[in-house]
Design a protein around this motif. Structure first.
Motif, PDB file in Angstrom:
ATOM      1  N   ALA A  53      -7.011  -0.907  -5.382  1.00  0.00           N
ATOM      2  CA  ALA A  53      -8.038  -0.420  -4.732  1.00  0.00           C
ATOM      3  C   ALA A  53      -7.601   0.804  -4.160  1.00  0.00           C
ATOM      4  O   ALA A  53      -6.491   1.193  -3.714  1.00  0.00           O
ATOM      5  N   PHE A  54      -8.690   1.936  -4.109  1.00  0.00           N
ATOM      6  CA  PHE A  54      -8.456   3.230  -3.499  1.00  0.00           C
ATOM      7  C   PHE A  54      -9.396   3.420  -2.578  1.00  0.00           C
ATOM      8  O   PHE A  54     -10.433   3.352  -2.834  1.00  0.00           O
ATOM      9  N   ASN A  70       1.043  -1.272  -0.102  1.00  0.00           N
ATOM     10  CA  ASN A  70       0.063   0.007   0.111  1.00  0.00           C
ATOM     11  C   ASN A  70       0.892   1.525  -0.047  1.00  0.00           C
ATOM     12  O   ASN A  70       1.940   1.164   0.291  1.00  0.00           O
ATOM     13  N   TRP A  71       0.076   2.368  -0.344  1.00  0.00           N
ATOM     14  CA  TRP A  71       0.822   3.829  -0.628  1.00  0.00           C
ATOM     15  C   TRP A  71      -0.090   4.589   0.140  1.00  0.00           C
ATOM     16  O   TRP A  71      -1.338   4.626   0.104  1.00  0.00           O
ATOM     17  N   ARG A  72       0.400   5.295   1.004  1.00  0.00           N
ATOM     18  CA  ARG A  72      -0.459   6.361   1.936  1.00  0.00           C
ATOM     19  C   ARG A  72      -0.180   7.702   1.637  1.00  0.00           C
ATOM     20  O   ARG A  72       1.152   8.310   1.763  1.00  0.00           O
ATOM     21  N   ILE A 112       4.104  -2.305   3.614  1.00  0.00           N
ATOM     22  CA  ILE A 112       3.601  -3.592   3.334  1.00  0.00           C
ATOM     23  C   ILE A 112       2.951  -4.048   4.758  1.00  0.00           C
ATOM     24  O   ILE A 112       3.584  -4.177   6.062  1.00  0.00           O
ATOM     25  N   GLY A 113       1.769  -4.411   4.838  1.00  0.00           N
ATOM     26  CA  GLY A 113       0.968  -5.157   5.992  1.00  0.00           C
ATOM     27  C   GLY A 113       0.919  -6.472   5.467  1.00  0.00           C
ATOM     28  O   GLY A 113       0.807  -7.009   4.430  1.00  0.00           O
ATOM     29  N   TRP A 114       1.208  -7.560   6.712  1.00  0.00           N
ATOM     30  CA  TRP A 114       1.141  -8.879   6.560  1.00  0.00           C
ATOM     31  C   TRP A 114       0.204  -9.710   7.018  1.00  0.00           C
ATOM     32  O   TRP A 114      -0.264  -9.429   8.128  1.00  0.00           O
ATOM     33  N   ASN A 115      -0.228 -10.768   6.556  1.00  0.00           N
ATOM     34  CA  ASN A 115      -0.997 -11.699   7.161  1.00  0.00           C
ATOM     35  C   ASN A 115      -0.414 -13.054   6.859  1.00  0.00           C
ATOM     36  O   ASN A 115      -0.387 -13.673   5.928  1.00  0.00           O
ATOM     37  N   ARG A 116       0.454 -13.685   7.911  1.00  0.00           N
ATOM     38  CA  ARG A 116       1.251 -15.051   7.781  1.00  0.00           C
ATOM     39  C   ARG A 116       0.433 -16.174   8.841  1.00  0.00           C
ATOM     40  O   ARG A 116       1.042 -17.076   8.814  1.00  0.00           O
ATOM     41  N   GLU A 117      -0.902 -15.814   9.104  1.00  0.00           N
ATOM     42  CA  GLU A 117      -1.382 -16.740  10.068  1.00  0.00           C
ATOM     43  C   GLU A 117      -1.837 -17.827   9.297  1.00  0.00           C
ATOM     44  O   GLU A 117      -2.419 -18.819  10.246  1.00  0.00           O
ATOM     45  N   GLY A 118      -2.237 -18.112   8.172  1.00  0.00           N
ATOM     46  CA  GLY A 118      -2.903 -19.068   7.422  1.00  0.00           C
ATOM     47  C   GLY A 118      -4.389 -18.796   7.017  1.00  0.00           C
ATOM     48  O   GLY A 118      -4.982 -17.999   7.328  1.00  0.00           O
ATOM     49  N   MET A 136      -5.661   7.842   9.826  1.00  0.00           N
ATOM     50  CA  MET A 136      -5.464   8.719   8.815  1.00  0.00           C
ATOM     51  C   MET A 136      -6.245  10.331   9.083  1.00  0.00           C
ATOM     52  O   MET A 136      -7.176  10.047   9.768  1.00  0.00           O
ATOM     53  N   PRO A 137      -5.854  11.157   8.325  1.00  0.00           N
ATOM     54  CA  PRO A 137      -6.638  12.413   8.694  1.00  0.00           C
ATOM     55  C   PRO A 137      -7.938  12.110   7.413  1.00  0.00           C
ATOM     56  O   PRO A 137      -7.856  11.352   6.779  1.00  0.00           O
ATOM     57  N   TYR A 138      -8.771  13.059   7.807  1.00  0.00           N
ATOM     58  CA  TYR A 138     -10.008  13.065   7.026  1.00  0.00           C
ATOM     59  C   TYR A 138      -9.632  13.337   5.562  1.00  0.00           C
ATOM     60  O   TYR A 138      -8.997  14.154   5.005  1.00  0.00           O
ATOM     61  N   LEU A 139     -10.107  12.288   4.656  1.00  0.00           N
ATOM     62  CA  LEU A 139      -9.853  12.266   3.238  1.00  0.00           C
ATOM     63  C   LEU A 139      -8.768  11.898   2.790  1.00  0.00           C
ATOM     64  O   LEU A 139      -8.134  11.864   1.776  1.00  0.00           O
ATOM     65  N   GLY A 140      -7.879  11.371   3.859  1.00  0.00           N
ATOM     66  CA  GLY A 140      -6.747  10.788   3.512  1.00  0.00           C
ATOM     67  C   GLY A 140      -6.725   9.459   2.418  1.00  0.00           C
ATOM     68  O   GLY A 140      -7.527   8.840   2.623  1.00  0.00           O
ATOM     69  N   GLU A 141      -5.947   9.582   1.458  1.00  0.00           N
ATOM     70  CA  GLU A 141      -5.845   8.696   0.423  1.00  0.00           C
ATOM     71  C   GLU A 141      -5.053   7.353   0.653  1.00  0.00           C
ATOM     72  O   GLU A 141      -3.816   7.574   1.010  1.00  0.00           O
ATOM     73  N   ILE A 142      -5.423   6.286   0.399  1.00  0.00           N
ATOM     74  CA  ILE A 142      -4.536   4.845   0.485  1.00  0.00           C
ATOM     75  C   ILE A 142      -4.944   4.274  -0.933  1.00  0.00           C
ATOM     76  O   ILE A 142      -6.035   4.234  -1.417  1.00  0.00           O
ATOM     77  N   LYS A 143      -3.979   3.584  -1.450  1.00  0.00           N
ATOM     78  CA  LYS A 143      -3.892   2.906  -2.588  1.00  0.00           C
ATOM     79  C   LYS A 143      -3.411   1.607  -2.260  1.00  0.00           C
ATOM     80  O   LYS A 143      -2.308   1.527  -1.644  1.00  0.00           O
ATOM     81  N   PHE A 144      -4.005   0.281  -2.499  1.00  0.00           N
ATOM     82  CA  PHE A 144      -3.453  -0.900  -2.109  1.00  0.00           C
ATOM     83  C   PHE A 144      -3.672  -2.168  -3.087  1.00  0.00           C
ATOM     84  O   PHE A 144      -4.463  -2.028  -3.921  1.00  0.00           O
TER      85      PHE A 144
END
Length: 146
Positions: free
Chosen positions: A138-139, A80-82, A92-98, A109-117
Motif C-alpha cells: 500500500a502507498f 515500510n519504506w519512507r 519495521i513497526g511491530w504489534n506483539r500484543e495479541g 512526515m513532511p507534506y506529501l511525504g511518501e510511504i510504502k508498506f
C-alpha cells in the motif's frame, strides 16, 4: 535516367505536414507531463492487509496503525519504506500484543511525504512471509506537517 524534379508545392505540403505532426506531438507530451498522473498530488491514506491483520496509514494524522486480527500465535509487522528520509528503509513497526489489539506509530512526515508498506506476520521479533502472506503493498502520502 534523370530524376524528375518535384514541384515546390509538394515539398511545402510535406514540410507543413511534418511540422504539424511534430507540434501536435510536443503539445501532447507537454499535457501528459503536466497532468497529475499519480496520487502524490494530494494526501492519501492507505491500508495494507494480510490474513493475519492490517496496517493503516492516516494521511491527516500521519499515524501508522498496526492491528492484529487473528488469535493465531503471530503478531503483525508493518514492513515500510519512507521516501522522505535519506535512508528509505526498510523500517519495521511491530504489534506483539495479541489478537484484537492495535499499536500506533506517529511518523512526523513532511507534506506529501511518501510511504510504502506491507502487513506481514511476525513471530519472536522477526517478520516472516509465511506462504507469501504479507499481502499487497500500500502507498500513502502525508497531509500537512505536524
Amino acid at each position: 535516367m534523370r530524376r524528375r524534379r518535384q514541384p515546390a508545392m509538394s515539398i511545402v505540403k510535406r514540410t507543413t505536414t511534418w511540422l504539424a505532426v511534430m507540434v501536435a506531438a510536443a503539445a501532447t507530451a507537454t499535457v501528459v507531463a503536466t497532468s497529475p498522473s499519480f496520487a502524490a498530488t494530494v494526501p492519501t491514506s492507505a491500508t495494507a492487509t494480510s490474513s493475519y491483520g492490517w496496517v493503516h496509514f492516516d494521511a491527516d494524522t500521519q499515524i501508522l496503525s498496526i492491528h492484529d486480527s487473528h488469535a493465531d500465535g503471530y503478531g503483525i509487522a508493518a514492513l515500510n519504506w519512507r521516501y522522505d528520509l535519506a535512508n528509505t528503509g526498510p523500517y519495521i513497526g511491530w504489534n506483539r500484543e495479541g489478537n484484537g489489539t492495535t499499536t500506533y506509530y506517529y511518523l512526523h512526515m513532511p507534506y506529501l511525504g511518501e510511504i510504502k508498506f506491507y502487513a506481514c506476520p511476525e513471530q519472536d521479533g522477526v517478520y516472516i512471509d509465511v506462504n507469501h502472506s504479507c499481502g499487497e503493498a500500500a502507498f500513502g502520502f502525508a497531509g500537512g506537517e505536524i
